[in-house]
Design a protein around this motif. Sequence first.
Motif, PDB file in Angstrom:
ATOM      1  N   ARG A  18       4.888  10.420   7.343  1.00 26.18           N
ATOM      2  CA  ARG A  18       4.129   9.795   8.430  1.00 26.18           C
ATOM      3  C   ARG A  18       3.810   8.331   8.154  1.00 26.18           C
ATOM      4  N   VAL A  19       3.972   7.887   6.894  1.00 27.23           N
ATOM      5  CA  VAL A  19       3.676   6.482   6.598  1.00 27.23           C
ATOM      6  C   VAL A  19       4.630   5.552   7.341  1.00 27.23           C
ATOM      7  N   THR A  20       5.777   6.083   7.784  1.00 27.83           N
ATOM      8  CA  THR A  20       6.732   5.252   8.528  1.00 27.83           C
ATOM      9  C   THR A  20       6.420   5.222  10.026  1.00 27.83           C
ATOM     10  N   ASP A  21       5.484   6.061  10.491  1.00 29.04           N
ATOM     11  CA  ASP A  21       5.196   6.135  11.932  1.00 29.04           C
ATOM     12  C   ASP A  21       4.777   4.791  12.527  1.00 29.04           C
ATOM     13  N   PRO A  22       3.882   4.027  11.866  1.00 22.06           N
ATOM     14  CA  PRO A  22       3.512   2.720  12.447  1.00 22.06           C
ATOM     15  C   PRO A  22       4.717   1.794  12.627  1.00 22.06           C
ATOM     16  N   LEU A  23       5.662   1.840  11.685  1.00 20.17           N
ATOM     17  CA  LEU A  23       6.843   0.991  11.800  1.00 20.17           C
ATOM     18  C   LEU A  23       7.660   1.374  13.024  1.00 20.17           C
ATOM     19  N   ARG A  24       7.763   2.671  13.284  1.00 16.89           N
ATOM     20  CA  ARG A  24       8.557   3.147  14.424  1.00 16.89           C
ATOM     21  C   ARG A  24       7.813   2.964  15.750  1.00 16.89           C
ATOM     22  N   ASN A  25       6.539   3.352  15.747  1.00 14.37           N
ATOM     23  CA  ASN A  25       5.805   3.469  17.008  1.00 14.37           C
ATOM     24  C   ASN A  25       4.985   2.238  17.387  1.00 14.37           C
ATOM     25  N   GLU A  26       4.421   1.552  16.391  1.00 18.48           N
ATOM     26  CA  GLU A  26       3.551   0.415  16.688  1.00 18.48           C
ATOM     27  C   GLU A  26       4.288  -0.919  16.640  1.00 18.48           C
ATOM     28  N   TYR A  27       5.252  -1.045  15.730  1.00 16.35           N
ATOM     29  CA  TYR A  27       5.932  -2.319  15.546  1.00 16.35           C
ATOM     30  C   TYR A  27       7.335  -2.355  16.154  1.00 16.35           C
ATOM     31  N   LYS A  79       0.822  -1.214   0.000  1.00 21.34           N
ATOM     32  CA  LYS A  79       0.000   0.000   0.000  1.00 21.34           C
ATOM     33  C   LYS A  79       0.854   1.261   0.000  1.00 21.34           C
ATOM     34  N   HIS A  80       1.931   1.256   0.791  1.00 23.02           N
ATOM     35  CA  HIS A  80       2.765   2.453   0.938  1.00 23.02           C
ATOM     36  C   HIS A  80       4.045   2.395   0.112  1.00 23.02           C
ATOM     37  N   GLN A  81       4.194   1.325  -0.687  1.00 22.13           N
ATOM     38  CA  GLN A  81       5.379   1.163  -1.532  1.00 22.13           C
ATOM     39  C   GLN A  81       6.661   1.277  -0.714  1.00 22.13           C
ATOM     40  N   ILE A  82       6.732   0.446   0.307  1.00 24.41           N
ATOM     41  CA  ILE A  82       7.903   0.358   1.179  1.00 24.41           C
ATOM     42  C   ILE A  82       8.403  -1.088   1.136  1.00 24.41           C
ATOM     43  N   VAL A 101      11.600  -0.578  -6.557  1.00 23.74           N
ATOM     44  CA  VAL A 101      10.818  -0.925  -5.365  1.00 23.74           C
ATOM     45  C   VAL A 101       9.536  -1.634  -5.767  1.00 23.74           C
ATOM     46  N   ARG A 102       8.864  -1.106  -6.788  1.00 29.10           N
ATOM     47  CA  ARG A 102       7.604  -1.704  -7.229  1.00 29.10           C
ATOM     48  C   ARG A 102       7.810  -3.137  -7.715  1.00 29.10           C
ATOM     49  N   MET A 103       8.839  -3.354  -8.524  1.00 22.68           N
ATOM     50  CA  MET A 103       9.100  -4.696  -9.051  1.00 22.68           C
ATOM     51  C   MET A 103       9.480  -5.664  -7.933  1.00 22.68           C
ATOM     52  N   ALA A 104      10.273  -5.202  -6.969  1.00 19.10           N
ATOM     53  CA  ALA A 104      10.676  -6.057  -5.853  1.00 19.10           C
ATOM     54  C   ALA A 104       9.467  -6.447  -5.007  1.00 19.10           C
ATOM     55  N   LEU A 105       8.543  -5.510  -4.799  1.00 21.92           N
ATOM     56  CA  LEU A 105       7.336  -5.812  -4.032  1.00 21.92           C
ATOM     57  C   LEU A 105       6.433  -6.786  -4.779  1.00 21.92           C
ATOM     58  N   GLY A 160      19.103  -6.079   6.287  1.00 21.38           N
ATOM     59  CA  GLY A 160      20.394  -5.402   6.328  1.00 21.38           C
ATOM     60  C   GLY A 160      21.537  -6.402   6.377  1.00 21.38           C
ATOM     61  N   LEU A 161      22.758  -5.906   6.265  1.00 16.54           N
ATOM     62  CA  LEU A 161      23.940  -6.774   6.252  1.00 16.54           C
ATOM     63  C   LEU A 161      24.049  -7.610   7.513  1.00 16.54           C
ATOM     64  N   ASN A 162      23.647  -7.041   8.649  1.00 15.08           N
ATOM     65  CA  ASN A 162      23.739  -7.758   9.925  1.00 15.08           C
ATOM     66  C   ASN A 162      22.367  -8.203  10.423  1.00 15.08           C
ATOM     67  N   GLY A 163      21.414  -8.268   9.483  1.00 13.91           N
ATOM     68  CA  GLY A 163      20.084  -8.729   9.846  1.00 13.91           C
ATOM     69  C   GLY A 163      19.167  -7.644  10.378  1.00 13.91           C
ATOM     70  N   GLU A 164      19.667  -6.404  10.490  1.00 15.74           N
ATOM     71  CA  GLU A 164      18.835  -5.330  11.010  1.00 15.74           C
ATOM     72  C   GLU A 164      17.768  -4.936   9.980  1.00 15.74           C
ATOM     73  N   ALA A 165      16.735  -4.262  10.473  1.00 14.67           N
ATOM     74  CA  ALA A 165      15.639  -3.856   9.599  1.00 14.67           C
ATOM     75  C   ALA A 165      16.007  -2.605   8.810  1.00 14.67           C
ATOM     76  N   VAL A 166      15.814  -2.669   7.513  1.00 15.56           N
ATOM     77  CA  VAL A 166      16.033  -1.526   6.624  1.00 15.56           C
ATOM     78  C   VAL A 166      14.786  -1.383   5.763  1.00 15.56           C
ATOM     79  N   PHE A 167      14.252  -0.180   5.669  1.00 16.55           N
ATOM     80  CA  PHE A 167      13.049   0.048   4.883  1.00 16.55           C
ATOM     81  C   PHE A 167      13.362   0.995   3.725  1.00 16.55           C
ATOM     82  N   VAL A 168      13.033   0.555   2.536  1.00 10.98           N
ATOM     83  CA  VAL A 168      13.306   1.333   1.327  1.00 10.98           C
ATOM     84  C   VAL A 168      11.994   1.907   0.816  1.00 10.98           C
ATOM     85  N   LEU A 169      11.891   3.228   0.736  1.00 13.55           N
ATOM     86  CA  LEU A 169      10.663   3.904   0.331  1.00 13.55           C
ATOM     87  C   LEU A 169      10.758   4.379  -1.116  1.00 13.55           C
ATOM     88  N   ALA A 170       9.678   4.160  -1.851  1.00 20.19           N
ATOM     89  CA  ALA A 170       9.616   4.670  -3.216  1.00 20.19           C
ATOM     90  C   ALA A 170       9.156   6.122  -3.228  1.00 20.19           C
TER      91      ALA A 170
END
Length: 243
Positions: free
Chosen positions: A107-116, A83-86, A131-135, A91-101
Amino acid sequence: MSKLGETLLQDRKIKEEELKFCLDVQKINPSDRIGAVLKHFNLANDKDIAKFNAMKVGWELFEGAYVPNRQVLSIVDITYFVKHQIYPLAGLNGEAVFVLAYIEDPRVTDPLRNEYGFEDAKFCVGVESDVRMALEKLVLEDTRSRGMSTLVVVEDGTNVDSLTAWFDEMLQKAVLYRATDVHIEPSKKGINVRFRVDGNLVPACFLSCESLATVANIVLGRCRKDPSQFHKLIDGRFSFQYL
């Protein structure tokens, strides 16, 4: 003047009269992003726009391989990312990385930071088409690996409001999974709904037998057909807006 336009002018990617033309086009359709207008007339490409967006927000421009973060996907449903094209990148060490189109609304990233709980995650800007093709690839892999079949329980199988909401949600899901066909197949046991995805029929959901007449009326009503002609072969169509 558009800041994106100014940057492209400074980099000599476009001419001043070309930018003025695109700005005039945008005035006619204010909801269109200037980047989309420039792309439409082949005056800018996704990478040019991604570079500008990365510079604008001070994030890194991601151009590497899109490898999904399975742990993130087990926490956040894939529909959020589509929905948000994210893209949820590993990441290289398994950390979470989010790529935005898109970065128009951070504010579309707020749920990722605050809720999850991904307040320490890294955020990058990606090339929109990448990003679109990868999704799309991720959605197809998800479809094949676990299917989409869910039992839909409607307390009253004839409840028009509940089944109308289900019908709209089902169409949204069909678009999300890029289905070319939606098969609604009644049987003695119930109603089996399947999507044709990448040439294969994939189970989408299952409804009770009591829902059949109401579902048929919803479909015929959308097509502006007489429900009393249900027993005949009917050719109809209707429009649907994907949100």
